[in-house]
Each structure stands twice: as C-alpha cells, then as structure tokens.
Design a protein around this motif. Structure first.
Motif, PDB file in Angstrom:
ATOM      1  N   PRO A   1       0.827  -1.211   0.000  1.00 41.23           N
ATOM      2  CA  PRO A   1       0.000   0.000   0.000  1.00 41.23           C
ATOM      3  C   PRO A   1       0.858   1.258   0.000  1.00 41.23           C
ATOM      4  N   GLY A   2       0.403   2.248  -0.741  1.00 40.73           N
ATOM      5  CA  GLY A   2       1.099   3.528  -0.811  1.00 40.73           C
ATOM      6  C   GLY A   2       0.246   4.632  -0.220  1.00 40.73           C
ATOM      7  N   GLN A   3       0.639   5.878  -0.477  1.00 42.14           N
ATOM      8  CA  GLN A   3      -0.093   7.008   0.078  1.00 42.14           C
ATOM      9  C   GLN A   3      -1.505   7.106  -0.484  1.00 42.14           C
ATOM     10  N   GLY A   4      -1.677   6.791  -1.765  1.00 46.00           N
ATOM     11  CA  GLY A   4      -3.019   6.823  -2.355  1.00 46.00           C
ATOM     12  C   GLY A   4      -3.949   5.825  -1.686  1.00 46.00           C
ATOM     13  N   THR A   5      -3.426   4.645  -1.404  1.00 45.81           N
ATOM     14  CA  THR A   5      -4.209   3.628  -0.707  1.00 45.81           C
ATOM     15  C   THR A   5      -4.572   4.111   0.684  1.00 45.81           C
ATOM     16  N   THR A   6      -3.620   4.719   1.368  1.00 43.27           N
ATOM     17  CA  THR A   6      -3.866   5.235   2.714  1.00 43.27           C
ATOM     18  C   THR A   6      -4.949   6.307   2.693  1.00 43.27           C
ATOM     19  N   LYS A   7      -4.922   7.168   1.698  1.00 40.05           N
ATOM     20  CA  LYS A   7      -5.942   8.221   1.598  1.00 40.05           C
ATOM     21  C   LYS A   7      -7.332   7.621   1.400  1.00 40.05           C
ATOM     22  N   VAL A   8      -7.427   6.584   0.573  1.00 40.40           N
ATOM     23  CA  VAL A   8      -8.706   5.908   0.344  1.00 40.40           C
ATOM     24  C   VAL A   8      -9.217   5.284   1.644  1.00 40.40           C
ATOM     25  N   VAL A   9      -8.322   4.649   2.390  1.00 35.85           N
ATOM     26  CA  VAL A   9      -8.709   4.028   3.661  1.00 35.85           C
ATOM     27  C   VAL A   9      -9.126   5.111   4.662  1.00 35.85           C
ATOM     28  N   CYS A  10      -8.392   6.209   4.706  1.00 40.28           N
ATOM     29  CA  CYS A  10      -8.749   7.311   5.611  1.00 40.28           C
ATOM     30  C   CYS A  10     -10.131   7.873   5.276  1.00 40.28           C
ATOM     31  N   GLN A  11     -10.431   7.999   3.995  1.00 39.24           N
ATOM     32  CA  GLN A  11     -11.756   8.471   3.585  1.00 39.24           C
ATOM     33  C   GLN A  11     -12.842   7.493   4.021  1.00 39.24           C
ATOM     34  N   ALA A  12     -12.563   6.197   3.898  1.00 36.66           N
ATOM     35  CA  ALA A  12     -13.534   5.182   4.327  1.00 36.66           C
ATOM     36  C   ALA A  12     -13.750   5.258   5.833  1.00 36.66           C
ATOM     37  N   ILE A  13     -12.678   5.476   6.581  1.00 30.99           N
ATOM     38  CA  ILE A  13     -12.805   5.610   8.034  1.00 30.99           C
ATOM     39  C   ILE A  13     -13.629   6.842   8.374  1.00 30.99           C
ATOM     40  N   ALA A  14     -13.373   7.942   7.697  1.00 30.61           N
ATOM     41  CA  ALA A  14     -14.114   9.185   7.963  1.00 30.61           C
ATOM     42  C   ALA A  14     -15.608   9.019   7.685  1.00 30.61           C
ATOM     43  N   ARG A  15     -15.940   8.124   6.747  1.00 27.29           N
ATOM     44  CA  ARG A  15     -17.357   7.878   6.423  1.00 27.29           C
ATOM     45  C   ARG A  15     -18.012   6.873   7.362  1.00 27.29           C
ATOM     46  N   ALA A  16     -17.239   6.270   8.246  1.00 29.46           N
ATOM     47  CA  ALA A  16     -17.791   5.268   9.169  1.00 29.46           C
ATOM     48  C   ALA A  16     -18.915   5.888   9.983  1.00 29.46           C
ATOM     49  N   ASP A  17     -19.878   5.034  10.358  1.00 25.85           N
ATOM     50  CA  ASP A  17     -21.114   5.502  10.982  1.00 25.85           C
ATOM     51  C   ASP A  17     -20.940   6.210  12.315  1.00 25.85           C
ATOM     52  N   ASP A  18     -20.071   5.695  13.162  1.00 29.04           N
ATOM     53  CA  ASP A  18     -20.007   6.270  14.507  1.00 29.04           C
ATOM     54  C   ASP A  18     -18.574   6.558  14.928  1.00 29.04           C
ATOM     55  N   THR A  19     -18.462   7.393  15.933  1.00 31.85           N
ATOM     56  CA  THR A  19     -17.166   7.832  16.435  1.00 31.85           C
ATOM     57  C   THR A  19     -16.346   6.669  16.977  1.00 31.85           C
ATOM     58  N   SER A  20     -16.985   5.735  17.669  1.00 31.04           N
ATOM     59  CA  SER A  20     -16.223   4.622  18.248  1.00 31.04           C
ATOM     60  C   SER A  20     -15.588   3.764  17.156  1.00 31.04           C
ATOM     61  N   THR A  21     -16.281   3.570  16.038  1.00 28.84           N
ATOM     62  CA  THR A  21     -15.708   2.807  14.922  1.00 28.84           C
ATOM     63  C   THR A  21     -14.517   3.549  14.336  1.00 28.84           C
ATOM     64  N   ARG A  22     -14.686   4.858  14.108  1.00 33.96           N
ATOM     65  CA  ARG A  22     -13.573   5.657  13.571  1.00 33.96           C
ATOM     66  C   ARG A  22     -12.376   5.597  14.509  1.00 33.96           C
ATOM     67  N   THR A  23     -12.626   5.752  15.802  1.00 29.62           N
ATOM     68  CA  THR A  23     -11.542   5.723  16.786  1.00 29.62           C
ATOM     69  C   THR A  23     -10.825   4.380  16.767  1.00 29.62           C
ATOM     70  N   GLU A  24     -11.590   3.302  16.751  1.00 30.45           N
ATOM     71  CA  GLU A  24     -11.010   1.957  16.727  1.00 30.45           C
ATOM     72  C   GLU A  24     -10.117   1.754  15.507  1.00 30.45           C
ATOM     73  N   LEU A  25     -10.588   2.176  14.341  1.00 32.29           N
ATOM     74  CA  LEU A  25      -9.833   1.975  13.102  1.00 32.29           C
ATOM     75  C   LEU A  25      -8.583   2.853  13.061  1.00 32.29           C
ATOM     76  N   ILE A  26      -8.703   4.088  13.524  1.00 34.69           N
ATOM     77  CA  ILE A  26      -7.532   4.973  13.591  1.00 34.69           C
ATOM     78  C   ILE A  26      -6.481   4.364  14.514  1.00 34.69           C
TER      79      ILE A  26
END
Length: 175
Positions: A80-105
């Motif tokens: 994975p490169g920076q582009g992949t990381t950006k896509v994953v970060c966007q998916a995390i930001a779209r996650a439904d709730d704060t606890s899910t985002r926190t867990e993934l981060i």
C-alpha cells in the motif's frame, strides 16, 4: 464461488481488472483470494493491485476489511502507498459512529508504531485524518513516529503540534 473455478490468472492485468470491477463484498473477497494465489506463486502483486484490492473494500463500505488489509499488508504481500492510505482514511471518515472511527484509527496507528506498515507512506495521511477528526492521541503518536522514523523538518513537526493543540481545544469546546 465461481472465482475459485477459474484457471490460474495469466497476467497481473487480469488480476487488476478483477479487482477494479469488484462491485460487492463477495467479488472483493474473490479478488483477495486471487491476490493470495498470486502471492503463493511468488508473483509480485505490486502497489497498483494492492491499491485496487484495498480500494474495493473501502469503496464498498467495509472500512474494517480495508484497515485489516493495510495492517496485514506484509503478510499478504501487498504494497500500500499514500493513495491507498488516503482511500482508507476516507472510508474511516465515512464510518457511521465515532467509536468505529476511533477503533480503526488506533489500529492503523498501532500498525505504524509496530512497523507493520511503512511510516513514510502511511503516517502523513493518517496524521491529517486524525487532526481533522480531532483524534488528538493518535495524532500525537503518529507525529512522534514521523519525527523518529522519517525525515521530516522541525518546522513540519512544530506546525503539526500546533494543529494538534488547536484540534484538542476545538474538541474540548465542542464538549
């Protein structure tokens, strides 16, 4: 299970086509199995196929799977490169709730800390997302990793420290 009956993939372009066209979790899983098959045959998958695989899960709304692939990329032979990381970060930001985002981060941050993911590739986009989502602890950890494991300037570190302080104040005011 049709993808299991197909003959061995003759070229990386075929694998990329399969990954790019994934429109369901089952098709993404099929792509993952094809990537594993390539890895078993000692064929390099490369950054583009890695991006397409992780992007399929992120795009289809499965951020946990995308993060899992990122954190286990060396085992799976992904790059994975920076582009992949950006896509994953966007998916995390779209996650439904704060606890899910926190867990993934936190999962990604831990993987960076433990050198499961190359810090120079992942830490900057992840730091940016942590600041935007006001996840100050993860941001501080990532900044520490960046300053110790990569070549970043003192000015960069100071600017990010200031941004983290601003995010911390904003989070406190919001509560």
């Amino acid at each position: 299970e049709e993808c299991l009956r197909t003959p061995p993939l003759p070229r990386i372009i075929t694998l990329c086509s399969l990954l790019k066209s994934a429109g369901s979790k089952e098709e993404a899983d099929c792509g993952l199995r094809a990537v594993v098959k390539y890895k078993q045959n000692f064929k390099p998958v490369g950054p583009y196929a890695s991006y397409l695989l992780i992007d399929a899960y992120a795009r289809l709304g499965y951020p946990h799977d995308a993060v899992h692939l990122m954190t286990h990329s060396s085992v799976l032979g992904l790059e994975p490169g920076q582009g992949t990381t950006k896509v994953v970060c966007q998916a995390i930001a779209r996650a439904d709730d704060t606890s899910t985002r926190t867990e993934l981060i936190e999962q990604l941050t831990k993987a960076v800390e433990e050198d499961k993911i190359r810090a120079q590739v992942v830490a900057r986009p992840l730091l940016e997302m942590a600041i935007q989502l006001r996840h100050v602890e993860a941001g501080k950890t990532l900044l520490s990793v960046l300053s110790h494991k990569t070549a970043v300037s003192n000015e960069f570190v100071q600017l990010q420290e200031q941004r983290l302080e601003d995010a911390e104040r904003a989070a406190e005011q919001q509560q």
